[in-house]
Design an enzyme around this catalytic site. Structure first.
Site, PDB file in Angstrom:
ATOM      1  N   GLU B  60      41.893  82.255  56.164  1.00  0.00           N
ATOM      2  CA  GLU B  60      41.080  81.095  55.824  1.00  0.00           C
ATOM      3  C   GLU B  60      40.182  81.384  54.621  1.00  0.00           C
ATOM      4  OE1 GLU B  60      41.686  82.299  58.799  1.00  0.00           O
ATOM      5  OE2 GLU B  60      42.832  80.674  59.694  1.00  0.00           O
ATOM      6  N   GLN B  82      43.578  74.998  60.047  1.00  0.00           N
ATOM      7  CA  GLN B  82      44.383  74.498  61.167  1.00  0.00           C
ATOM      8  C   GLN B  82      43.548  73.982  62.349  1.00  0.00           C
ATOM      9  OE1 GLN B  82      47.458  77.173  63.209  1.00  0.00           O
ATOM     10  NE2 GLN B  82      48.602  76.068  61.645  1.00  0.00           N
ATOM     11  N   PHE B  83      42.481  74.678  62.645  1.00  0.00           N
ATOM     12  CA  PHE B  83      41.503  74.234  63.642  1.00  0.00           C
ATOM     13  C   PHE B  83      40.125  74.592  63.086  1.00  0.00           C
ATOM     14  CE2 PHE B  83      45.198  74.582  66.338  1.00  0.00           C
ATOM     15  CZ  PHE B  83      45.022  73.634  67.335  1.00  0.00           C
ATOM     16  N   ALA B  84      39.138  73.721  63.328  1.00  0.00           N
ATOM     17  CA  ALA B  84      37.782  74.030  62.851  1.00  0.00           C
ATOM     18  C   ALA B  84      37.306  75.367  63.417  1.00  0.00           C
ATOM     19  CB  ALA B  84      36.819  72.917  63.243  1.00  0.00           C
ATOM     20  N   ASP B  85      37.814  75.709  64.596  1.00  0.00           N
ATOM     21  CA  ASP B  85      37.456  76.978  65.243  1.00  0.00           C
ATOM     22  C   ASP B  85      37.887  78.183  64.397  1.00  0.00           C
ATOM     23  OD1 ASP B  85      37.541  75.785  68.474  1.00  0.00           O
ATOM     24  OD2 ASP B  85      38.578  74.727  66.879  1.00  0.00           O
ATOM     25  N   TYR B  86      38.764  77.972  63.432  1.00  0.00           N
ATOM     26  CA  TYR B  86      39.279  79.081  62.625  1.00  0.00           C
ATOM     27  C   TYR B  86      38.735  79.052  61.206  1.00  0.00           C
ATOM     28  CZ  TYR B  86      42.461  79.229  66.551  1.00  0.00           C
ATOM     29  OH  TYR B  86      42.983  79.269  67.815  1.00  0.00           O
ATOM     30  N   ILE B  87      37.691  78.268  60.993  1.00  0.00           N
ATOM     31  CA  ILE B  87      37.160  78.138  59.637  1.00  0.00           C
ATOM     32  C   ILE B  87      36.274  79.330  59.268  1.00  0.00           C
ATOM     33  CG2 ILE B  87      34.994  76.895  60.132  1.00  0.00           C
ATOM     34  CD1 ILE B  87      35.803  74.953  57.836  1.00  0.00           C
ATOM     35  N   PRO B  89      36.434  82.660  58.946  1.00  0.00           N
ATOM     36  CA  PRO B  89      36.721  83.618  57.872  1.00  0.00           C
ATOM     37  C   PRO B  89      36.554  82.993  56.480  1.00  0.00           C
ATOM     38  CG  PRO B  89      38.431  83.701  59.549  1.00  0.00           C
ATOM     39  CD  PRO B  89      37.573  82.505  59.855  1.00  0.00           C
ATOM     40  N   HIS B 129      39.934  76.094  70.466  1.00  0.00           N
ATOM     41  CA  HIS B 129      40.608  74.903  69.941  1.00  0.00           C
ATOM     42  C   HIS B 129      39.780  73.647  70.213  1.00  0.00           C
ATOM     43  CE1 HIS B 129      43.834  77.836  70.732  1.00  0.00           C
ATOM     44  NE2 HIS B 129      44.386  77.361  69.647  1.00  0.00           N
TER      45      HIS B 129
END
Ligand SMILES: Cc1ncc(C[n+]2csc(CCOP(=O)(O)OP(=O)(O)O)c2C)c(N)n1
Ligand SMILES: [Mg+2]
Lengths: 417, 338
Positions: B60, B82-87, B89, B129
Site C-alpha cells: 500500500e 483493497q480494504f480501508a483496514d489495509y491502508i 502501510p 475487514h
C-alpha cells in the site's frame, strides 16, 4: 493524442480459456545441488541455492542427493498423516462454510508440505509466526482440530474469543503467534523475537511465513534488514504459490529473479526449495535452523509451490486462470509424492493409505461434532458478551466499563425490562 | 434513467473519467484483469488497457507513493486500497507526502490523487475487514475526505474527486455496495434498484465536494451521519417515531458547517452517528463544531452514537454495530432532555 506506453506490465502466461503454461518454471532434477556446511558465510555460498532448487524426491519417489534428511519411516508416516489431516480438515471446513456454518475459510491444498515438514524440522520451543495459509504448522505441532474448529465457529471455546475471522488462529502453549489479517506484519515481529532470544542467550529460533505476494510489503524490507544487521536467529519463508488472489507471481516481482534472490541483497542467504517435496522442505528448514542456532545468521527460504484451490471462500479462480492449471503444476502433489516414496521402500501400501484417509476423515467428523457442541455463530452455547470489551487493555478503563453497561442496558430493554 | 448499485456507479464514474481524460490511471491490487475484489473496476482494464488500469503489488505504501509520483508527473491517479483496514502501510505516504506536498512547495508541486477504499462493517469481516478509519484522515491538513451513502452520490462525488486537484480519500461503505442497509441483519436485503438514489445517469455529472445533503427534513432533532449510517438513522427515526432532520454529510473534510448550523438552529438538538470508534473519533469534531456554532440554540447536549472503543469483533457484530435501536435510544434521550 494517442500514446504509445512503454511501461512494462507483467502478464501471466495463461488466462482462462488458454492452455496452462508453466514453461516459466524450470525443471530441476532431484539431488542437483550440494548442501553447504551450515557454518558457511554468505559470500561462500553457491548461487545454485537460489537459481537452481533443492529437491530430494525424484519423479519415481526416490530420495537422492546430499539434502536427503534420512528420516526414519515413523517420521515420514507422521508427516504423511499430518498432511492428510490438514487436507481433510481443509476440505471439511470448506464444506461447512458452504453450508453457512462458518463465515469464511482459506484452504492450503497442495501446500501441506510447506507447513508440516517445516514444523517437524524445528524444535517445539522454536517460535512460529504464521501466515493464514500454514495451518499445517498447528496440526503438525499436535493441535487438536477441535480447537481450530472452535476458532472458525467463534463459539464458546474460541481461542480468540470471537474477535477474529476464521483461520486467524494462535497457540500460546504451542509457540505459534497470532495471525493478523494485515499481510507481512508478522515478519519483522519474528525477527524481533529472534533478536530477543539472542539477547537472552537462548537457543531457540524464530520462523516466519508469508506468501510471495506479501513479500512486496515494506515490512519484508524491515524484517530482512534487521535480520541481517543483527544476524538474528530467524528463518524467513516465502511461500511462492504462484498467486496472490488474482495476480500471478510476476506482479509481486517474480518475473526477473526467484524470490530467494532477494536475500543476498540484504546479506541474507537465499535458498529455493521444491515446496511440494516433503523431504526437501524438511532438509532446508533443518539447515536454516542449524545456521540460526550456530549464530551464522538468518536464512530466506523460497518454497516453490502452487495454490491448488481458490484464494479463499470469497474467491473464484476460474475468473483469472485456466481451470485445469492446478493439474498441470510440474512438481506434483506433496501428499502423493511422499506416499509414493513410502510405498517404493515398502513402508506403506495403497490399502494402508486408504485406511489412514478413512480413519482421519472419521476423526475430523468426530472432532467437528465435538466442536459444534461448544456452539456455532447462530446456536449456543455462546461466548460471554462481556468478552467484547475485555483485553483491549490489561485493566478495563472507565470509558469501556461505561460502554459495556450501555450495551447490556440495551439488551435488557430488548428483553422488556 | 438507468438503475445502478454502488459498485456499478463507481465503475461508471471511473469508466467515464478514463474515457474523458487520458491522464486518468487506476492502480491497485487485483483491480485489472480480475476487476477488483468488489468488482468496482470490472471490465475497465479490457476497455482502457493494461497501462491505465494497473494491477499493483501488495504494497500500500508503494501504491500511494507511486500514485503521488504519477500525479506529480501530470497523471491523475485513482488508487484502490483493497480494504480501508489495509491502508496503514500507505499512511506515511499520505501524511508526509500527499497531504503536505502543495503546502511544503508553496504550490509548485501537487498530486491530484484519489484513493478509493471500501470501509465499514456489517459483513462479518472481523477486525481486518470492517474498520472505519476516516477519523485518522479527517485529522490531516491537506487531504479531503469523502464518503457517499448511495449510488447517485457515489458517482457524482467520485468524478468530482478525480477532477479535484486536491488529494481525496474516497471511502466506500462496503455494506451498502449492493443495497441500502438499515442495520437489521435479519431483514432480507433490499437492492438499490428499489431506492430513488439507485437511479443514476449513465453520463458524466458531478456533485460538489464539501456539500452535505438533507436526506430527510425534520423539526425536532438534527442527526449528523454519513455512509451506511445514513440508512440506519432513517430507520431509527421511523422506529422511534421522531421528526428528525437527517443530514448526510457526504464530505467529511472540508465540512459543510453552514448546513449543520442551519439545521441545528432550527431543531435545537443534535445526535451524531458513526460506525467508527468513539474516543477522538470524527464525531468529536462534529459535536465540538455544533457546540461552538450553535451553543445558544441548543436545548440539550449533543449525543454521539458510535462503534464501541474496541477493535471490530467477529462474534457479537450486531452488539458492536450502531444499530437502529441504539440510534433510536439516543434520539429519544436527546428529546427527553431539557
Ligand atoms: C496489508 C494488506 N493488504 C492487502 C490485503 C488483502 N489480501 C489478503 S490475502 C492477499 C493476497 C496475498 O497473497 P500471497 O502473499 O501470495 O499469499 P497467498 O494467499 O498466496 O498464500 C491480499 C492482497 C491484506 N490482507 N493486507
Ligand atoms: Mg501467493
Amino acid at each position: 493524442m494517442t500514446r504509445k506506453p512503454r511501461l512494462h506490465i507483467p502478464l501471466p502466461p495463461a488466462r482462462p480459456g488458454a492452455d496452462p503454461d508453466f514453461s516459466y518454471i524450470d525443471i530441476v532434477a532431484a539431488g542437483a545441488i550440494g548442501r553447504p556446511d551450515p557454518h558457511t558465510r554468505i559470500r561462500d555460498l553457491s548461487n545454485d541455492l537460489i537459481y537452481s532448487m533443492v529437491r530430494v524426491l525424484d519423479d519415481d519417489g526416490v530420495a537422492t542427493g546430499p539434502w536427503d534428511p534420512q528420516l526414519d519411516p515413523e517420521q515420514l508416516i507422521f508427516g504423511l498423516r499430518h498432511m492428510i489431516e490438514t487436507r481433510l480438515y481443509d476440505n471439511h471446513m470448506l464444506r461447512m462454510q458452504r453450508q453457512g456454518k462458518i463465515s469464511f475459510y482459506m484452504k492450503s491444498r497442495g501446500e501441506e508440505a510447506v507447513s508440516v515438514a517445516a514444523a517437524m524440522a524445528l524444535k517445539p520451543s522454536d517460535m512460529l509466526f504464521p501466515s493464514y495459509r500454514v495451518q499445517g504448522l498447528q496440526i503438525a505441532r499436535g493441535r487438536n482440530l477441535v480447537d481450530l474448529m472452535c476458532q472458525c465457529l467463534s463459539n464458546s471455546k474460541d481461542m480468540c474469543k470471537g474477535r477474529q475471522m476464521p483461520v486467524m488462529y494462535h497457540w500460546k502453549r504451542g509457540n505459534i503467534f497470532g495471525i493478523s489479517g494485515n499481510l507481512t506484519t508478522q515478519y519483522p515481529n519474528a525477527v524481533g523475537w529472534a533478536m530477543a532470544a539472542a539477547i537472552k542467550g537462548e537457543d531457540d529460533v524464530a520462523a516466519a511465513w508469508i506468501g510471495e505476494g506479501s513479500s512486496a510489503e515494506a515490512d519484508f524490507h524491515h524484517a530482512m534488514t534487521f535480520a541481517s544487521v543483527y544476524r538474528a536467529p530467524v528463518i524467513m519463508n516465502i511461500v511462492n504459490n504462484q498467486y496472490a488472489i488474482s495476480t500471478f507471481q510476476g506482479t509481486a516481482g517474480g518475473e526477473h529473479r526467484p524470490f530467494a534472490a532477494r536475500g543476498p541483497g540484504y546479506g541474507v542467504p537465499g535458498i529455493r526449495v521444491d515446496g511440494n517435496d516433503f523431504l526437501a522442505v524438511y532438509a532446508v528448514t533443518q539447515w536454516a535452523a542449524e545456521r540460526a542456532r550456530l549464530g551464522t545468521g538468518p536464512t530466506l527460504i523460497e518454497l516453490l509451490t502452487y495454490r491448488v484451490d481458490a484464494h479463499s471462500t470469497s474467491d473464484d479462480p476460474s475468473r483469472y486462470r485456466p481451470k485445469n492449471e492446478p493439474e498441470m503444476w510440474p512438481y506434483g502433489d506433496p501428499v502423493e509424492r511422499l506416499k509414493t516414496h513410502l510405498i517404493k521402500f515398502g513402508q506403506w501400501s495403497e490399502s494402508q493409505h486408504a485406511a489412514l484417509i478413512e480413519e482421519t476423515q472419521k476423526q475430523v467428523d468426530a472432532e467437528w461434532r465435538q466442536a459444534l457442541s461448544y456452539g456455532t455463530m447462530s446456536e449456543g452455547p455462546f461466548l460471554d458478551k462481556n468478552e467484547l470489551f475485555e483485553d483491549v487493555y490489561v485493566d478495563m478503563p472507565n470509558h469501556l466499563i461505561l460502554q459495556r453497561e450501555q450495551m447490556l442496558e440495551l439488551d435488557d430493554e430488548r428483553e422488556g425490562h | 434513467m438507468p438503475r445502478m448499485n454502488m459498485v456499478q456507479a463507481i465503475n461508471s464514474a471511473m469508466d467515464i473519467m478514463l474515457t474523458r481524460d487520458q491522464n486518468v490511471v487506476l492502480i491497485g491490487q487485483d483491480i485489472g484483469y480480475f476487476g477488483g475484489v468488489f468488482r468496482c473496476t470490472d471490465g475497465l482494464q479490457r476497455k482502457h488497457g493494461e497501462h491505465r488500469v494497473i494491477d499493483a503489488p501488495i504494497a500500500e505504501g508503494g501504491i500511494v507513493g507511486s500514485a503521488i509520483g504519477m500525479g506529480v508527473n501530470g497523471l491523475r491517479p485513482v488508487a484502490e486500497i483493497q480494504f480501508a483496514d489495509y491502508i496503514y502501510p500507505g499512511v506515511d505516504q499520505i501524511i508526509s507526502q500527499l497531504a503536505r506536498l502543495r503546502y511544503r512547495t508553496a504550490g509548485d508541486f501537487f498530486a491530484p490523487v484519489t484513493i478509493r477504499t471500501p470501509c465499514g462493517g456489517g459483513i462479518r469481516g472481523g477486525q481486518t475487514h470492517s474498520q472505519s478509519p476516516e477519523g485518522i484522515f479527517t485529522h490531516l491538513c491537506g487531504v479531503k475526505v469523502v464518503m457517499p451513502s448511495n449510488p447517485y452520490d457515489a458517482k457524482g462525488l467520485l468524478i468530482a474527486s478525480i477532477e479535484d486537484d486536491d488529494p481525496i480519500i474516497f471511502f466506500e461503505p462496503k455494506r451498502i455496495y449492493n443495497g441500502p442497509f438499515d442495520g437489521d441483519p435479519d431483514k432480507p436485503a433490499t437492492p438499490w434498484s428499489t431506492h430513488p438514489k439507485g437511479e443514476v445517469p449513465s453520463d458524466y455529472y458531478t456533485l460538489p465536494i464539501g456539500r452535505a445533503d438533507i436526506v430527510r427534513a425534520g423539526e425536532d432533532v438534527t442527526v449528523l451521519c454519513y455512509g451506511t449510517m445514513v440508512h440506519v438513522c432513517q430507520a431509527a427515526a421511523d422506529y422511534a417515531e421522531v421528526d428528525a432532520e437527517i443530514i448526510d454529510l457526504r464530505t467529511l473534510s472540508p465540512l459543510d458547517v453552514p448546513a449543520i448550523v442551519q439545521s441545528v438552529e432550527k431543531t435545537g438538538r443534535c445526535v451524531v452517528v458513526h460506525e467508527a470508534t468513539r474516543f477522538s473519533g470524527y464525531g468529536a469534531e462534529l459535536a465540538a463544531t455544533v457546540q461552538e456554532e450553535c451553543f445558544y440554540s441548543l436545548e440539550a447536549p449533543v449525543i454521539r452514537v458510535t462503534g464501541w472503543d474496541t477493535p471490530y469483533p467477529h462474534a457479537f457484530e450486531w452488539d458492536y454495530f450502531p444499530t437502529k435501536r441504539r440510534v433510536a435510544a439516543a434520539l429519544e434521550k436527546v428529546l427527553e432532555m431539557t
